[in-house]
Design an enzyme around this catalytic site. Structure first.
Site, mmCIF file in Angstrom:
data_model
loop_
_atom_site.group_PDB
_atom_site.id
_atom_site.type_symbol
_atom_site.label_atom_id
_atom_site.label_comp_id
_atom_site.label_asym_id
_atom_site.label_seq_id
_atom_site.Cartn_x
_atom_site.Cartn_y
_atom_site.Cartn_z
ATOM 1 N N TYR A 30 -12.973 1.717 6.883
ATOM 2 C CA TYR A 30 -13.831 2.570 6.057
ATOM 3 C C TYR A 30 -13.797 2.022 4.636
ATOM 4 C CZ TYR A 30 -13.770 5.754 10.007
ATOM 5 O OH TYR A 30 -13.920 6.295 11.251
ATOM 6 N N HIS A 65 -2.425 -9.753 -12.583
ATOM 7 C CA HIS A 65 -1.472 -10.113 -11.528
ATOM 8 C C HIS A 65 -1.540 -11.605 -11.233
ATOM 9 C CE1 HIS A 65 -1.609 -5.729 -9.953
ATOM 10 N NE2 HIS A 65 -0.729 -5.876 -10.923
#
Lengths: 421, 632
Positions: free
Chosen positions: B312, B287
């Protein structure tokens, strides 16, 4: 496609040619010459008579900075001195920021005796562009960052209505209008020629005219379709210390000719762990997992193929990797991971066809080199593709383990290398 | 067929801002991407949408319609040339899925954003310049609209709307339960990882509610936080998952929002590219945006910051699914989410081509072809590869042998065919066919029309006597008629013998063409029995009248029969068939086409004007008024 550094030579060449479109009294003539190992110095002098008429500066032009601090800049030299310096330093190895590489390109330009050093830079971010200016430029500009004026340019608004005048330091005195119009012109030049970063540090005044001394620039290579005429044959150099191998160049060339994406970087040609992963996102995650499990030193390559490459392209890509990985033997054999996420629209069976062709061709060599292959992939036609791989393993006598979307994407990494749970 | 244009009157304004796509969403597809269009419709169908999600296709090359499947039925989608026309005709569409290439993605997206009715534009193209992408993003923000991409596959809202190719095959959509909404909102940079994430989330929770890939470029039109804030606002979404990437500072916007308490729903986050620091700094990942320019932009730093801000964060991507599961189970135990009762998913018919290749179905064919085959690697003429045809220099005669008779004829036979073609190629501008072609060409008709005009005159009186001559002489000889009996029989019936007689040529002024043919046959053919018979007939007819000679048509027809019966390549039944089906007139039509085309080109080159027959050359003899009066 991304932002890529260009040579100071190319940036100055463009500046000399196109800045006058935005700033009529810009008189910098772009007396610059680039010397590479192939340059014939005699014809260079013939084309650039100023080389013999003026005192010169010679400095490496290979996308790294702090050249002065590294002692790589020759100042105030005659052509003969410059020539001797080039002869001595061309091809010599230096270490820059921990990266070793050869000096192959030098910029030669007239030496400008100066006292004042100004700083100007333009950078871009999400919402707009930033213009930085300081009257106290030069190598210590970062230490005197509080002196730097910053001007924000909204990406939709442009520079026309920006009041630069009041923001520039009044200490510029009667030069303030010159600096103001120079910066505005430079900004327009930056936008129109597809720059992603431009820093002139320093520039100075020579007989009242602005002269750029040192310059760093990046272009957005996605602009090529629109700007290639103005870029005028510019070549993007590889980062310093990075010479592309024959194989990397081959893949790069193939990549430039297709709508698909094909990338290959060789990290360690003697490495045990080779990857051939589909997708820009997935390929990074495979590399992460290999490193997480403590095999960073063994990771031989980074690469990815995506955007629905055709059978021939995947065949050639795979063949290149197979060729590289079987050149040297490793005592415990080697591992090839043919990985990928669940494709959206790429036909897995079709892309695997090219890989199968290459694997068949390398059957004996793969057996000989003790290569184990691990496959994980999903997406359109994946059942057919995976079956093709399983059958191939039986046929070739090369161990091939094959997994589909029911298995976590990177599960083949611990399976292949040990470690993990 | 039912029409896809029957629209839900639901308008843009009834949607909440945080909803980009729902079960009523209507979209334009820019670019004639037939596969993506069908995939969107298939998704709509298995989600049991009331109507298709595509209002119209925008195709800059062609306006009209596109036919696509809606389950087993077919529907018609309108196709417009411009965004303006499409938007005017379909104000209900508030999404444009833009498949324009990187060269035109910017203009088309800007144009779509300027339309009042279009609220969301998805840019699929890779390689859109950064400045263009930034202008798109800024324009969308200014107008309160959303751009997804560039360089993305898009995204989807489960059970409601799918962007283009997102989530791949229907099998995969069913496997990842995307035909109905779950409780997880997902956003990633990578389009390739979107589908993988759908798979992971469906295995570890009650499924995806919405998932978007913002694209791997440095400056996406909308960023991860934009979508996360929509998920935060959407009461249907109970937990959020995101997958970031090294490089850029997008993730820090999320982290700031977490710290500021703007994100209250549990957020599972992972930033890929932890390998960055151990690899050489010059590696450009797949990318464009994936490059850490500072310590802060590394994956490690971002993951750490996520953790510190209360997200988390798993230990590695391997544990991403477990972390999703852990949070989902936590919400379940709190009674905030429930497992979904699976709806029945309509079965989607298998595509014919797919079923056929996988051997699931069979179907009797409509056509049979026994002469050539273009379905393999190389074109075949009667089973012979075209490369062999050329290499063996079989010539036009050989090709005629292969395609008309399915036989590889001996050299002297193919040369005879070529001789015939050369002899009949032209007979001057005055004969019927050439005259007609010339008149048609002078009337400004194109080459093919003019050629047809000429060919259509070939028949029993002009050029079509080859078959008749062959048939009659063959019959006479085979039924054991002597030449005298044959001539007598034809006279009794009042029929001119086909192949006998010429307007100008006579015994004393023989037709050179006939002499050439006979000479070739005598030299090369094993036997010329029918010719000998015909010459006997000619002896009788020319005795009566000098011009009743064997003419070129008759000679060709008769010699062809001699050739077939003497060369050993044809059975008697095959010869009968050739005569019965009228193969031999084909020789005349084929050869004469060469001359007719020549005449037509000649007229065109000369710039000939319209031909009008002079009136003085026509005798006008009309009926009198009383002659046409109809008396009962």
């Amino acid at each position: 496609m991304a932002q890529r550094g260009i040579r100071e030579y190319d940036a100055k060449r463009m500046l000399a040619k196109y800045l006058p479109d935005y700033l009529k009294d810009f008189s910098y003539r772009g007396e610059i010459a680039l010397v590479s190992p192939d340059t014939d110095l005699d014809s260079l002098v013939a084309e650039n008579p100023w080389l013999k008429a003026k005192k010169l500066v010679v400095k490496p032009d290979q996308l790294f900075g702090k050249r002065g601090k590294l002692g790589l800049v020759l100042l105030d030299a005659t052509w003969d001195e410059a020539r001797a310096y080039l002869k001595e330093n061309m091809g010599s190895e230096v270490v820059v920021g921990g990266v070793a590489g050869k000096l192959t390109h030098f910029l030669v330009e007239p030496f400008v005796l100066h006292r004042e050093e100004f700083y100007v830079a333009i950078s871009s971010d999400y919402d707009g562009d930033n213009i930085y200016f300081s009257s106290e430029g030069g190598i210590c500009v970062e230490e005197k960052w509080d002196k730097v004026v910053q001007v924000r340019v909204d990406v939709l608004e442009g520079i026309d209505r920006i009041d630069l005048h009041s923001k520039l330091p009044s200490s510029l005195g009667n030069r303030l209008p010159n600096v103001e119009s120079f910066i505005k012109a430079l900004y327009r030049f930056y936008v129109d020629l597809g720059f992603a970063y431009l820093e002139i540090n320093p520039f100075t005044f020579d007989n009242g005219s602005i002269v750029p001394l040192d310059l760093v620039a990046k272009l957005d290579d996605a602009e090529e379709y629109w700007k290639s005429k103005k870029w005028d044959g510019l070549v993007f150099p590889e980062p310093f210390g990075r010479t592309m191998s024959k194989e990397e160049l081959f893949i790069k060339e193939m990549d430039s000719k297709t709508g698909a994406s094909l990338k290959l970087t060789i990290l360690n040609p003697k490495g045990k762990v080779w990857t051939m992963v589909a997708g820009g996102g997935a390929s990074v995650i495979y590399a992460d997992t290999i490193c997480d499990l403590g095999h960073a030193r063994e990771l031989a390559n980074y690469g990815e193929y995506s955007g629905d490459p055709n059978t021939e392209e995947t065949y050639l890509y795979c063949k290149t990797i197979l060729d590289l990985m079987t050149r040297e033997k490793a005592p415990n054999g080697k591992v090839l991971m043919i990985g990928g996420a669940i494709a959206n629209f790429t036909d897995v069976a079709k892309t695997f066809k090219g890989i199968v062709m290459a694997l068949k061709e390398y059957q004996d060599i793969l057996c000989d080199a003790g290569v184990k292959i691990y496959v994980r992939r999903g997406g359109p036609n994946y059942e057919v593709g995976l079956k093709l791989m399983r059958e191939l393993g039986e046929m070739l006598g090369v161990p091939i383990e094959v997994y589909g979307p029911e298995t976590h994407m990177t599960r083949i990494v611990p399976l292949a290398l040990g470690g993990g749970e | 067929m039912i029409s896809a244009t029957a629209t839900n009157p639901k308008s843009v304004s009834t949607k909440n801002d945080y909803v980009l796509f729902d079960r009523g969403t209507k979209a334009f597809v820019y670019g004639y991407q037939t596969n993506a269009i069908q995939r969107m419709l298939d998704f709509d169908y298995i989600c049991k949408r009331d109507s298709p999600s595509i209002s119209a296709i925008i195709n800059s090359n062609r306006a009209g319609i596109h036919k696509a499947f809606w389950g087993t039925k077919e529907i018609i989608l309108p196709m417009f040339k411009t965004i303006a026309e499409a938007a005017k005709a379909h104000p209900e569409a508030d999404v444009m899925v833009n498949f324009a290439s990187h060269r035109s993605a910017f203009e088309t997206t800007m144009e779509a954003l300027e339309r009042k009715t279009i609220r969301t534009v998805v840019v699929i193209a890779e390689g859109v310049p950064e400045r263009q992408a930034r202008i798109l993003a800024a324009t969308a923000r200014k107008l309160g609209k959303t751009v997804i991409g560039p360089a993305t596959v898009g995204g989807m809202t489960a059970g409601a709307f799918r962007i283009g190719n997102t989530a791949g095959t229907i099998e995969n959509i069913i496997a990842s339960k995307l035909y109905r909404p779950g409780s997880v909102g997902f956003v990633s940079k990578s389009g390739g990882m979107l589908n993988e994430a759908f798979n992971i989330i469906s295995r570890n929770s009650n499924g995806v509610h919405e998932g978007v890939a913002i694209g791997g470029d440095r400056y996406p039109g909308s960023n991860m936080l934009d979508h996360i804030m929509r998920y935060e606002a959407n009461p249907e979404i109970k937990m959020i998952a995101c997958l970031g990437e090294l490089g850029g500072t997008d993730e820090y916007r999320i982290i700031e929002a977490l710290k500021a308490g703007k994100i209250t729903k549990p957020l599972v986050a992972w930033v890929t590219g932890t390998c960055g620091p151990v690899l050489p700094s010059s590696v450009q990942f797949g990318h464009a945006g994936a490059k850490a320019d500072s310590q802060k932009e590394t994956a490690q730093a971002k993951n750490e910051a996520f953790k510190n801000a209360g997200a988390y964060v798993p230990n590695s991507f391997d544990n991403y699914g477990e972390m999703v599961k852990q949070v989902y189970e936590m919400l379940k135990s709190q009674g905030k989410v429930k497992d979904v009762v699976e709806p029945e998913v309509p079965r989607l018919p298998v595509d014919y081509s797919k079923a056929l290749t996988s051997g699931l179905i069979r179907k009797p064919t409509t056509f049979i072809c026994t002469i050539s085959d273009d379905s393999g690697d190389e074109l075949l003429y009667a089973g012979k590869k075209i490369s062999d045809v050329l290499e063996q220099k079989v010539g036009i005669g050989g090709v005629v042998g292969l395609l008309w008779f399915k036989k590889q004829l001996p050299d002297y036979a193919t040369r005879f065919i070529e001789l015939v073609l050369q002899i009949v190629a032209d007979h001057g501008p005055a004969v019927s066919a050439a005259h007609n072609s010339i008149v048609a060409s002078c009337a400004g008709k194109d080459l093919i029309s003019s050629l047809c005009s000429g060919l259509l005159t070939i028949g029993p009186r002009f050029g079509g006597a080859i078959d008749d001559a062959a048939r009659e002489f063959k019959r006479a000889k085979e039924t054991g008629l002597s030449p005298e009996q044959f001539v007598g029989e034809m006279k009794r019936k009042g029929i001119n013998i086909p192949g006998i007689g010429h307007r100008i040529k006579s015994v004393k002024n023989p037709d050179v063409r006939v002499l050439l043919l006979i000479e070739y046959a005598r030299k090369n053919f094993a036997r010329t029995e029918l010719l000998d018979y015909a010459l006997e007939v000619e002896r009788l007819t020319t005795a009566k009248k000098g011009n009743l000679i064997l003419n070129v048509d008759g000679c060709i027809g008769i010699l062809f029969l001699d050739l077939m019966s003497s060369c050993g390549a044809f059975t008697k039944a095959e010869i009968d068939e050739v005569v019965k089906l009228g193969y031999l007139n084909g020789l005349f039509a084929l050869g004469r086409s060469i001359g007719l085309i020549g005449h037509i080109l000649d007229q065109k080159r000369l710039g000939a004007r319209l031909y009008r027959h002079p009136t003085e050359d026509i005798a006008y003899m009309l009926p009198k008024p009383e002659d046409i009066d109809c008396k009962r």
